[in-house]
Design a protein around this motif. Structure first.
Motif, PDB file in Angstrom:
ATOM      1  N   GLY A 111      94.914  65.268 -29.263  1.00  0.00           N
ATOM      2  CA  GLY A 111      93.905  64.494 -29.985  1.00  0.00           C
ATOM      3  C   GLY A 111      93.965  64.635 -31.491  1.00  0.00           C
ATOM      4  N   LEU A 112      95.126  64.954 -32.040  1.00  0.00           N
ATOM      5  CA  LEU A 112      95.237  65.123 -33.491  1.00  0.00           C
ATOM      6  C   LEU A 112      95.071  63.795 -34.230  1.00  0.00           C
ATOM      7  N   PRO A 113      94.381  63.799 -35.360  1.00  0.00           N
ATOM      8  CA  PRO A 113      94.313  62.594 -36.205  1.00  0.00           C
ATOM      9  C   PRO A 113      95.710  62.255 -36.727  1.00  0.00           C
ATOM     10  N   TRP A 114      95.944  60.967 -36.972  1.00  0.00           N
ATOM     11  CA  TRP A 114      97.270  60.532 -37.408  1.00  0.00           C
ATOM     12  C   TRP A 114      97.652  61.143 -38.745  1.00  0.00           C
ATOM     13  N   LYS A 115      96.655  61.422 -39.587  1.00  0.00           N
ATOM     14  CA  LYS A 115      96.937  61.912 -40.937  1.00  0.00           C
ATOM     15  C   LYS A 115      97.259  63.403 -40.975  1.00  0.00           C
ATOM     16  N   THR A 116      97.008  64.120 -39.889  1.00  0.00           N
ATOM     17  CA  THR A 116      97.219  65.567 -39.889  1.00  0.00           C
ATOM     18  C   THR A 116      98.704  65.899 -40.033  1.00  0.00           C
ATOM     19  N   SER A 117      99.011  66.766 -40.984  1.00  0.00           N
ATOM     20  CA  SER A 117     100.390  67.200 -41.204  1.00  0.00           C
ATOM     21  C   SER A 117     100.608  68.573 -40.557  1.00  0.00           C
ATOM     22  N   GLU A 118     101.846  68.996 -40.498  1.00  0.00           N
ATOM     23  CA  GLU A 118     102.140  70.304 -39.929  1.00  0.00           C
ATOM     24  C   GLU A 118     101.543  71.415 -40.792  1.00  0.00           C
ATOM     25  N   GLN A 119     101.496  71.202 -42.104  1.00  0.00           N
ATOM     26  CA  GLN A 119     100.873  72.199 -42.978  1.00  0.00           C
ATOM     27  C   GLN A 119      99.374  72.273 -42.716  1.00  0.00           C
ATOM     28  N   ASP A 120      98.740  71.102 -42.495  1.00  0.00           N
ATOM     29  CA  ASP A 120      97.307  71.092 -42.158  1.00  0.00           C
ATOM     30  C   ASP A 120      97.069  71.885 -40.885  1.00  0.00           C
ATOM     31  N   LEU A 121      97.943  71.661 -39.908  1.00  0.00           N
ATOM     32  CA  LEU A 121      97.815  72.329 -38.618  1.00  0.00           C
ATOM     33  C   LEU A 121      97.968  73.839 -38.785  1.00  0.00           C
ATOM     34  N   LYS A 122      98.949  74.242 -39.568  1.00  0.00           N
ATOM     35  CA  LYS A 122      99.175  75.674 -39.790  1.00  0.00           C
ATOM     36  C   LYS A 122      98.018  76.303 -40.542  1.00  0.00           C
ATOM     37  N   ASP A 123      97.506  75.599 -41.556  1.00  0.00           N
ATOM     38  CA  ASP A 123      96.380  76.137 -42.329  1.00  0.00           C
ATOM     39  C   ASP A 123      95.163  76.347 -41.443  1.00  0.00           C
ATOM     40  N   TYR A 124      94.918  75.392 -40.544  1.00  0.00           N
ATOM     41  CA  TYR A 124      93.745  75.512 -39.674  1.00  0.00           C
ATOM     42  C   TYR A 124      93.893  76.688 -38.706  1.00  0.00           C
ATOM     43  N   PHE A 125      95.011  76.745 -37.989  1.00  0.00           N
ATOM     44  CA  PHE A 125      95.160  77.765 -36.959  1.00  0.00           C
ATOM     45  C   PHE A 125      95.439  79.155 -37.524  1.00  0.00           C
ATOM     46  N   SER A 126      95.831  79.243 -38.786  1.00  0.00           N
ATOM     47  CA  SER A 126      96.042  80.552 -39.405  1.00  0.00           C
ATOM     48  C   SER A 126      94.739  81.329 -39.539  1.00  0.00           C
ATOM     49  N   THR A 127      93.606  80.635 -39.429  1.00  0.00           N
ATOM     50  CA  THR A 127      92.316  81.331 -39.486  1.00  0.00           C
ATOM     51  C   THR A 127      92.077  82.161 -38.231  1.00  0.00           C
ATOM     52  N   GLY A 129      94.791  83.723 -36.559  1.00  0.00           N
ATOM     53  CA  GLY A 129      95.821  84.752 -36.492  1.00  0.00           C
ATOM     54  C   GLY A 129      97.125  84.231 -37.078  1.00  0.00           C
ATOM     55  N   GLU A 130      98.116  85.089 -37.104  1.00  0.00           N
ATOM     56  CA  GLU A 130      99.402  84.702 -37.691  1.00  0.00           C
ATOM     57  C   GLU A 130     100.087  83.634 -36.840  1.00  0.00           C
ATOM     58  N   VAL A 131     100.460  82.533 -37.479  1.00  0.00           N
ATOM     59  CA  VAL A 131     101.117  81.416 -36.794  1.00  0.00           C
ATOM     60  C   VAL A 131     102.617  81.500 -37.054  1.00  0.00           C
ATOM     61  N   ILE A 132     103.417  81.442 -35.984  1.00  0.00           N
ATOM     62  CA  ILE A 132     104.871  81.532 -36.168  1.00  0.00           C
ATOM     63  C   ILE A 132     105.562  80.185 -35.976  1.00  0.00           C
ATOM     64  N   MET A 133     104.817  79.177 -35.466  1.00  0.00           N
ATOM     65  CA  MET A 133     105.439  77.865 -35.277  1.00  0.00           C
ATOM     66  C   MET A 133     104.369  76.793 -35.184  1.00  0.00           C
ATOM     67  N   VAL A 134     104.562  75.672 -35.872  1.00  0.00           N
ATOM     68  CA  VAL A 134     103.748  74.475 -35.677  1.00  0.00           C
ATOM     69  C   VAL A 134     104.685  73.273 -35.632  1.00  0.00           C
ATOM     70  N   GLN A 135     104.321  72.299 -34.829  1.00  0.00           N
ATOM     71  CA  GLN A 135     105.132  71.083 -34.730  1.00  0.00           C
ATOM     72  C   GLN A 135     104.237  69.924 -34.331  1.00  0.00           C
ATOM     73  N   ILE A 136     104.378  68.795 -35.014  1.00  0.00           N
ATOM     74  CA  ILE A 136     103.674  67.571 -34.636  1.00  0.00           C
ATOM     75  C   ILE A 136     104.706  66.604 -34.069  1.00  0.00           C
ATOM     76  N   LYS A 137     104.451  66.098 -32.879  1.00  0.00           N
ATOM     77  CA  LYS A 137     105.378  65.165 -32.246  1.00  0.00           C
ATOM     78  C   LYS A 137     105.241  63.801 -32.913  1.00  0.00           C
TER      79      LYS A 137
END
Length: 288
Positions: A111-127, A129-137
Motif C-alpha cells: 500500500g505504498l504511495p506512488w511518491k514514496t522513494s527508497e530513501q523515504d522508506l529507509k528513513d521511516y523504518f530506521s526509527t 531499528g537498523e535497516v540493512i535493505m530497502v527496495q521499492i518494486k
C-alpha cells in the motif's frame, strides 16, 4: 591476623571464587556484595551434621565460624524477593539472547504511495531499528512504483515490532508482513483473487486492470456476463490482494468495495458465482 581468602559461590555446586578477609579475620558483607550483587549473608554445610549453617552477621560484618573459615565453600544468601527478581531477569535475558539469535527476513510493505522513494522508506523504518535493505518494486517499462516494496532489519526485535502494527507512510496506511514464502507450513495459503462489488456497466476489464495495476501485478480480470454489478481481479501476489480487502476505492468516479473472493462452499463452485443474481453480497461469497 594475616589476610586470608575464603571460597564463596552463588550455588553450592558451582565453582567458587575467593573473597579477601579483613585484618581481623572478618569479612565485610559489602565485599561479598561487590562480587555477588544483592547478597545479604553466607551459609555453609557443616562437615559434622551435613546441615547448612548460617554465618553470623553483625552490623554488616561476617564473623568466622568457631573453627575459622577453613576450606569450606560458603554459599551466598539472597533475600527471597531479590532472588526471585534475579531469576526473572536471568529468564528475560535468556529470552532476549534466544531472540537475538533469530534471523531476520525480508518484509513486504504493502500500500505504498506512488511518491514514496527508497530513501523515504529507509528513513521511516530506521526509527524501529537498523535497516540493512530497502527496495521499492517498479514497473520495468515506466519505472513507476507498483505500490509495494521490501525492507529488512538487522535485529529480530525490530522486525517483530514492525509486523505487529500498521504504518502511516507519506500520509497513507501501509501494512508490513512476512511474505508467504517465509510463513510456517501450517499457515493456510490466502487467495490472490478479490471480489470487486458495486461495479457499473461502463467499467471494462481494461479499466479495472489499469486501476488495480497500481497496487501490484494483475494476472486476470473477470467481469461476469450478463452484467451482475461485480467483478473479480486476480493479483500475482496474495499479500497485495489481502491488503485491499475491506477497502472502498474510487474507480471511474464510482466507489467500489473490495472483499475476499473465497466461496463459502468450496472452490469448485467459484466459477458459478455469476449465476446468483444481481446481489454482490450473494450467499455464494464470503466477504471479509
Amino acid at each position: 591476623m594475616a589476610e586470608v581468602y575464603i571460597r564463596v559461590a552463588e550455588e553450592e555446586n558451582e565453582e567458587p571464587m575467593e573473597i579477601p578477609s579483613e585484618d581481623d579475620g572478618t569479612i565485610l558483607l559489602s565485599t561479598v556484595a561487590a562480587q555477588f550483587p544483592g547478597a545479604c549473608g553466607l551459609r555453609f554445610r557443616s562437615p559434622v551434621s551435613q546441615c547448612m549453617r548460617g554465618v553470623r552477621l553483625v552490623e554488616g560484618i561476617l564473623h568466622a565460624p568457631e573453627n575459622g573459615w577453613g576450606n569450606n565453600v560458603y554459599v551466598v544468601n539472597y533475600p527471597k524477593d531479590n532472588k526471585r527478581k534475579m531469576d526473572e531477569i536471568d529468564a528475560s535475558s535468556a529470552v532476549k539472547m534466544k531472540r537475538g539469535d533469530m534471523k531476520t527476513s525480508d518484509l513486504i510493505v504493502l500500500g505504498l504511495p506512488w511518491k514514496t522513494s527508497e530513501q523515504d522508506l529507509k528513513d521511516y523504518f530506521s526509527t524501529f531499528g537498523e535497516v540493512i535493505m530497502v527496495q521499492i518494486k517498479r514497473d520495468a517499462k515506466t519505472g513507476n512504483s507498483k505500490g509495494f516494496g521490501f525492507v529488512r532489519f538487522t535485529e529480530y526485535d525490530a522486525q517483530e515490532k514492525v509486523v505487529t502494527q500498521r504504518h502511516m507512510i507519506d500520509g497513507r496506511w501501509c501494512d508490513c508482513k512476512l511474505p508467504n514464502s517465509k510463513q510456517g507450513p501450517d499457515e493456510p495459503l490466502r487467495s490472490r483473487k478479490v471480489f470487486v462489488g458495486r461495479c457499473t456497466e461502463d467499467m471494462t476489464t481494461d479499466d479495472l486492470r489499469q486501476f488495480f495495476m497500481q497496487y501490484g501485478d494483475v494476472t486476470d480480470v473477470f467481469i461476469p456476463k450478463p452484467f451482475r454489478a461485480f467483478a473479480f481481479v486476480t493479483f500475482a501476489d496474495d499479500q497485495v490482494a489481502q491488503s485491499l480487502c475491506g477497502e472502498d476505492l474510487i474507480v471511474k468516479g464510482v466507489s467500489v468495495h473490495i472483499s475476499n473472493a473465497e466461496p463459502k462452499h468450496g472452490n469448485r463452485q467459484f466459477d458459478r458465482a455469476a449465476r446468483f443474481g444481481n446481489d454482490p453480497n450473494s450467499d455464494c461469497f464470503l466477504s471479509v
